[in-house]
Motif scaffolding. Sequence first.
Motif, short mmCIF file in Angstrom:
data_model
loop_
_atom_site.label_atom_id
_atom_site.label_comp_id
_atom_site.label_asym_id
_atom_site.label_seq_id
_atom_site.Cartn_x
_atom_site.Cartn_y
_atom_site.Cartn_z
N ASN A 129 1.06 -1.14 0.28
CA ASN A 129 0.23 -0.71 -0.20
C ASN A 129 0.37 1.22 -0.54
N GLY A 130 1.80 1.07 -0.97
CA GLY A 130 2.57 2.49 -0.37
C GLY A 130 3.39 2.92 0.57
N GLN A 131 3.79 1.52 0.92
CA GLN A 131 4.48 1.88 2.17
C GLN A 131 6.03 0.40 2.29
N ALA A 132 7.13 0.97 2.50
CA ALA A 132 7.89 0.15 3.07
C ALA A 132 7.92 -0.79 4.73
N ILE A 133 7.62 -2.30 4.50
CA ILE A 133 7.58 -2.79 6.12
C ILE A 133 8.46 -3.98 5.92
N ASN A 134 8.59 -4.29 7.15
CA ASN A 134 9.44 -5.46 6.99
C ASN A 134 11.12 -5.38 6.99
N ILE A 135 11.56 -4.02 7.30
CA ILE A 135 12.40 -3.28 6.58
C ILE A 135 13.84 -3.86 6.92
N ASP A 136 14.72 -4.61 6.68
CA ASP A 136 16.21 -5.84 6.49
C ASP A 136 17.48 -4.87 5.70
N PRO A 137 17.99 -3.92 6.37
CA PRO A 137 19.12 -3.41 6.19
C PRO A 137 20.61 -4.47 5.27
N VAL A 138 20.77 -5.24 6.37
CA VAL A 138 21.56 -6.24 5.92
C VAL A 138 21.46 -6.58 4.20
N ALA A 139 20.49 -6.98 4.30
CA ALA A 139 19.00 -7.57 2.29
C ALA A 139 19.44 -6.29 1.75
N ALA A 140 18.84 -5.46 1.94
CA ALA A 140 19.14 -4.29 1.10
C ALA A 140 19.98 -4.00 0.85
N MET A 141 21.68 -3.86 1.51
CA MET A 141 22.68 -3.57 1.21
C MET A 141 23.08 -4.40 0.50
N PHE A 142 23.42 -6.34 0.69
CA PHE A 142 23.89 -6.82 -0.16
C PHE A 142 22.89 -7.54 -1.24
N ASN A 143 21.86 -6.75 -2.12
CA ASN A 143 20.70 -6.84 -2.69
C ASN A 143 22.27 -7.81 -4.10
N ASP A 144 20.60 -7.82 -5.08
CA ASP A 144 21.09 -8.86 -5.61
C ASP A 144 22.17 -8.49 -7.05
N SER A 158 28.47 -8.84 -15.35
CA SER A 158 26.99 -7.67 -15.53
C SER A 158 26.76 -7.82 -16.13
N ALA A 159 26.20 -8.25 -17.30
CA ALA A 159 25.41 -8.26 -18.68
C ALA A 159 24.34 -9.06 -18.81
N LYS A 160 25.46 -10.08 -18.17
CA LYS A 160 24.20 -11.68 -18.04
C LYS A 160 23.03 -11.00 -16.71
N ASP A 161 24.23 -10.74 -15.93
CA ASP A 161 22.79 -9.79 -14.09
C ASP A 161 21.76 -8.88 -15.35
N VAL A 162 22.07 -8.17 -15.66
CA VAL A 162 21.00 -7.10 -16.23
C VAL A 162 20.47 -7.97 -16.72
N ALA A 163 20.63 -8.94 -17.92
CA ALA A 163 19.35 -9.01 -18.46
C ALA A 163 18.42 -10.48 -17.63
N GLU A 164 19.21 -10.85 -16.80
CA GLU A 164 18.12 -11.17 -15.84
C GLU A 164 17.13 -9.92 -14.48
N ARG A 165 17.84 -9.18 -14.46
CA ARG A 165 17.42 -8.30 -13.15
C ARG A 165 16.72 -7.20 -14.20
N GLN A 166 17.03 -6.33 -15.21
CA GLN A 166 16.40 -5.52 -16.09
C GLN A 166 16.78 -5.87 -17.19
N ALA A 213 19.56 -18.80 -26.81
CA ALA A 213 18.17 -18.59 -25.97
C ALA A 213 17.75 -16.77 -26.51
N GLU A 214 16.11 -17.02 -25.98
CA GLU A 214 16.23 -16.04 -26.64
C GLU A 214 15.94 -14.78 -25.46
N VAL A 215 15.76 -13.75 -26.15
CA VAL A 215 16.27 -12.76 -25.40
C VAL A 215 15.31 -11.27 -25.26
#
Length: 439
Positions: free
Chosen positions: A159-174, A237-245, A297-299
């Motif tokens: 509902n437009g709010q961040a809850i259950n915040i875990d700063p460690v997981a945020a810092m070590f994101n994918d 990095s390119a392979k990572d971007v292909a998966e996430r973005q 592979a499909e892109v």
Amino acid sequence: MEDLLAARLQMAVSLGFHIIFACIGIAMPFLMAIAEYKWIRTGEQVYQDLAKAWSKGVAIFFATGAVSGTVLSFELGLLWPTFMEHAGPIFGMPFSWEGTAFFVEAIALGLFLYGWDKLRPWVHWGTGIVVGLSGVASGIFVVAANAWMNSPAGFDWVNGQAINIDPVAAMFNDAWFSQALHMTIAAFVATGFAAAGLHALLLLKDRNNLFHRKAMKIALAVGAIAAIVQPLSGDYSAKDVAERQPAKLAAMEGHFKTSQPAPLIIGGIPDEEAEEVHYAIEIPNMLSFLAHGDFNAEVIGLDQFPRDEWPPVLITHIAFQIMVGAGFVMMAVGMVYLYLYWKRREVLFQRWFLWIVGLCMPLGFIAVEAGWTVTEVGRQPWIIYGIMKTKDAVSSMPGLQYPFYLFTALYLLLTAILIWLMRRQIITLSERYESASAN
């Protein structure tokens, strides 16, 4: 000028200047440490002079980086208050750790600058290593915060709010590792080639100048090794971007239509209306392999996303091509240098090779600026990818174009002062060794 455009331009200018100062702050301490190491081992005075000269450069860029970094931190809150309201509690941890690394770097730099006659040689050398390591850590923490914007983690969005915040997981994101690795290596490439190019151009005036000869060899060795390694981190990095973005990858490659297999597009000018790239060279199946490690592979193309969620394709594609092109040029020059150093050292200071190295002086930082353009523009229209759009985060305060004009002028002034200071340092030592070579 619209407030959104003014805010984005101000951040672009601030980041564009700061990233140069930051890259030099990451890599230059290791150049000065290498020079001091060679002085301790050989006793040659030129290496101590070189270490001292580069340390003064580190101090100058440390001060300017501190100023520009402080400006950026204020701009995040002043220009993007909605973003900081939600994001601050989530990704604040890497900024706090960056502050810690900054203070460690400041203390170690002070010991290095003022400890030449007070500390034992190897202890003094160790303080230089600490300066470099803390600079690398500082850069990694900042990049981790930026990576979170590309790969948000460590919270639930309800509902437009961040809850259950875990700063460690945020810092070590994918995204943090791939971005931090690529950026750190890029800092060594850019700084190594910039320093080597500067000394190479000065050698064109006096090819017997021992100071510039030693400086070019050390800087170019660092830049060459980093440039040869960098394509590996780029592929990761390119392979990572292909998966996430996938939308960012599609904009980078000018890939409008989903296809299996997908060709790699080199060069060209994207046409968003016609959804094609004009004047490009296509290599069949290669994008599939580079993105997913499979030639068949499909892109995913931009046709899989709503039109209002497309990144600016023209800017992203051209910036990506510039980054890759500059990177491959430096890699080629680096390989030539290592070969010549191994087999034909007498060629290293011939005019043709000095011209090549000199012309490469800006390439590393051009690649860095282009890479950050890909990272930031390629994420649009999102400020937090998939969560919050940039237009929804901008300040409601009117007249944002005026601070943009003001800060642009301040950065230009700061750059002029920095160039003047560095030029004075280099010319002083250069003249000393010109006199020595003449005698």
